[in-house]
Write a protein that holds these residues in place. Sequence first.
Motif, PDB file in Angstrom:
ATOM      1  N   TRP A 196      -0.008   4.553   0.039  1.00 15.87           N
ATOM      2  CA  TRP A 196       0.218   4.881   1.442  1.00 15.87           C
ATOM      3  C   TRP A 196      -0.146   6.321   1.774  1.00 15.87           C
ATOM      4  O   TRP A 196      -0.334   6.659   2.943  1.00 15.87           O
ATOM      5  CB  TRP A 196       1.656   4.590   1.850  1.00 15.87           C
ATOM      6  N   TRP A 228      -5.662  -2.770   3.648  1.00 19.55           N
ATOM      7  CA  TRP A 228      -6.328  -1.493   3.434  1.00 19.55           C
ATOM      8  C   TRP A 228      -7.814  -1.693   3.173  1.00 19.55           C
ATOM      9  O   TRP A 228      -8.653  -0.945   3.663  1.00 19.55           O
ATOM     10  CB  TRP A 228      -5.734  -0.772   2.231  1.00 19.55           C
ATOM     11  N   TYR A 272      -3.170   6.789   4.008  1.00 20.34           N
ATOM     12  CA  TYR A 272      -3.103   6.394   5.410  1.00 20.34           C
ATOM     13  C   TYR A 272      -1.934   7.030   6.162  1.00 20.34           C
ATOM     14  O   TYR A 272      -1.645   6.639   7.294  1.00 20.34           O
ATOM     15  CB  TYR A 272      -3.014   4.872   5.515  1.00 20.34           C
ATOM     16  N   SER A 323       2.903  -2.766   7.172  1.00 18.45           N
ATOM     17  CA  SER A 323       2.027  -3.894   6.872  1.00 18.45           C
ATOM     18  C   SER A 323       2.666  -5.262   7.042  1.00 18.45           C
ATOM     19  O   SER A 323       1.959  -6.241   7.157  1.00 18.45           O
ATOM     20  CB  SER A 323       1.489  -3.774   5.438  1.00 18.45           C
TER      21      SER A 323
END
Length: 180
Positions: free
Chosen positions: A123, A91, A126, A65
């Motif tokens: 996390w 997100w 994802y 990120s």
Amino acid sequence: CRSDANKTSGAYAVAIERRHGPCVLALSRQALPQLQGSSIEGVFRGAYALTDSFAGEPHAILVASGSEVSLCVDAAKEAGRNVRVVSMPSWEIFEEQSLEYKQTVFPAGVPVLAVEAHSAVGWDRYSHAQHCMRTFGASAPLKDVMAHFGFTKDRIVRDVNTLIDFFAARPVPSLTDRPF
């Protein structure tokens, strides 16, 4: 959320245009490179494929990120396999995208490694594995601290190749195909 100037500009634009919720810009003082494939428009999608290291379908995806995105780009080049790098500045914005778009970013059957020099919390939604902080930090020059916690190109190359090998004989669970 800073990985380069394009992403920072995109984050400012999102903060100005999105009026239905809070926004935080967490910026770094690190000298970070301008990344090829970085996109102001991509920030408005929450996540986007920054680059693939080779042509064709990726063998794995590295997602990050902020300042870790450039580390992922460097590791993808050295992995010896086709590794996609996904920049994921938000997100929440990514969750607002269509299922079709999400599946272009995270295609079915491709293992994903999150790289975050912070907590792994969140996390797992994802990624299939996370290279994140598991302890409190340390005090030292940045390069030394990053090496101490394994945030190096060589370590990320090792981790992504381990992830690819792990899923070579197993089905890769979908990150996008879920009921809610």
